[in-house]
Motif scaffolding. Structure first.
Motif, PDB file in Angstrom:
ATOM      1  N   LYS A   1       0.805  -1.223   0.000  1.00 55.41           N
ATOM      2  CA  LYS A   1       0.000   0.000   0.000  1.00 55.41           C
ATOM      3  C   LYS A   1       0.842   1.278   0.000  1.00 55.41           C
ATOM      4  O   LYS A   1       0.520   2.237  -0.687  1.00 55.41           O
ATOM      5  N   ASN A   2       1.901   1.308   0.790  1.00 62.95           N
ATOM      6  CA  ASN A   2       2.655   2.550   0.980  1.00 62.95           C
ATOM      7  C   ASN A   2       3.892   2.661   0.094  1.00 62.95           C
ATOM      8  O   ASN A   2       4.167   3.727  -0.436  1.00 62.95           O
ATOM      9  N   ILE A   3       4.638   1.592  -0.032  1.00 63.34           N
ATOM     10  CA  ILE A   3       5.874   1.627  -0.822  1.00 63.34           C
ATOM     11  C   ILE A   3       5.573   1.354  -2.299  1.00 63.34           C
ATOM     12  O   ILE A   3       6.322   1.730  -3.169  1.00 63.34           O
ATOM     13  N   LYS A   4       4.454   0.717  -2.565  1.00 65.26           N
ATOM     14  CA  LYS A   4       3.993   0.421  -3.930  1.00 65.26           C
ATOM     15  C   LYS A   4       4.946  -0.509  -4.682  1.00 65.26           C
ATOM     16  O   LYS A   4       5.256  -0.290  -5.853  1.00 65.26           O
ATOM     17  N   VAL A   5       5.416  -1.572  -3.984  1.00 64.94           N
ATOM     18  CA  VAL A   5       6.245  -2.557  -4.670  1.00 64.94           C
ATOM     19  C   VAL A   5       5.376  -3.300  -5.674  1.00 64.94           C
ATOM     20  O   VAL A   5       4.146  -3.307  -5.580  1.00 64.94           O
ATOM     21  N   ASP A   6       6.011  -3.914  -6.649  1.00 69.71           N
ATOM     22  CA  ASP A   6       5.282  -4.590  -7.714  1.00 69.71           C
ATOM     23  C   ASP A   6       5.027  -6.063  -7.423  1.00 69.71           C
ATOM     24  O   ASP A   6       4.174  -6.686  -8.052  1.00 69.71           O
ATOM     25  N   GLY A   7       5.784  -6.612  -6.477  1.00 68.13           N
ATOM     26  CA  GLY A   7       5.598  -8.016  -6.151  1.00 68.13           C
ATOM     27  C   GLY A   7       6.209  -8.363  -4.812  1.00 68.13           C
ATOM     28  O   GLY A   7       7.111  -7.670  -4.322  1.00 68.13           O
ATOM     29  N   TYR A   8       5.680  -9.432  -4.221  1.00 68.18           N
ATOM     30  CA  TYR A   8       6.206  -9.921  -2.949  1.00 68.18           C
ATOM     31  C   TYR A   8       6.229 -11.440  -3.019  1.00 68.18           C
ATOM     32  O   TYR A   8       5.197 -12.083  -3.195  1.00 68.18           O
ATOM     33  N   VAL A   9       7.433 -12.000  -2.891  1.00 62.18           N
ATOM     34  CA  VAL A   9       7.604 -13.445  -2.955  1.00 62.18           C
ATOM     35  C   VAL A   9       8.155 -13.929  -1.630  1.00 62.18           C
ATOM     36  O   VAL A   9       9.139 -13.400  -1.112  1.00 62.18           O
ATOM     37  N   TRP A  10       7.487 -14.935  -1.105  1.00 63.56           N
ATOM     38  CA  TRP A  10       7.877 -15.519   0.176  1.00 63.56           C
ATOM     39  C   TRP A  10       8.966 -16.552  -0.066  1.00 63.56           C
ATOM     40  O   TRP A  10       8.812 -17.463  -0.882  1.00 63.56           O
TER      41      TRP A  10
END
Length: 164
Positions: free
Chosen positions: A49-58
């Motif tokens: 929401k705040n940093i607006k990254v394009d993806g998050y992989v665990w």
């Protein structure tokens, strides 16, 4: 004499090598994918929401496969990519937003405050939701959401999430 487009910018260290890049702003169209062992929903929500990254992989057993999927998805679409196991952390209908009120309640419980004392503290702060009944209802909801068996267990879970 050097071509003016190769003159180094003070933002980059001058090591005598001609620089084609003028500043980091030229990378504004780069996609950002976080690859992390962190699975705490509030941290992922913050990045989304705040940093607006394009993806998050665990980073888990399937992490490298998921990272490849994320790189493909992010490069071909404008949609946020998240590992399937963490999808509910950013899905708007399934995410519980933890409010300052919730954090205050749980933090108060962690100091072994009684609900009546919490109510008095909230009234002193001018909080509109300060009745013992409202506190009981919200704590019941939080316990159910986090599958906590009792207030102490709720506090432990909240500490694990880094909320208190």
């Amino acid at each position: 004499m050097m071509n003016s487009e190769y003159i180094s910018n003070p933002l980059f260290e001058n090591d005598g090598t001609p620089q084609e890049l003028k500043s980091g702003e030229e990378f504004s169209d780069l996609k950002i994918i976080i690859f992390s062992v962190e699975d705490k929903p509030y941290k992922i929500q913050h990045l989304y929401k705040n940093i607006k990254v394009d993806g998050y992989v665990w980073k888990n057993r399937d992490g490298l496969k998921e990272l490849k999927n994320a790189m493909h998805a992010v490069s071909t679409t404008n949609q946020f990519y998240i590992s399937p196991e963490l999808n509910t952390t950013v899905h708007p209908k399934k995410v519980l937003e933890i409010t300052d009120f919730d954090v205050f309640l749980i933090a108060s419980l962690s100091t072994e405050s009684l609900q009546e004392e919490i109510s008095k503290s909230l009234k002193k702060k001018g909080c509109f939701t300060s009745s013992v009944n409202a506190i009981e209802k919200r704590l019941k909801f939080l316990k159910e959401h986090f599958n906590a068996s009792n207030p102490t267990h709720l506090v432990a879970i909240a500490k694990d999430f880094g909320l208190v």
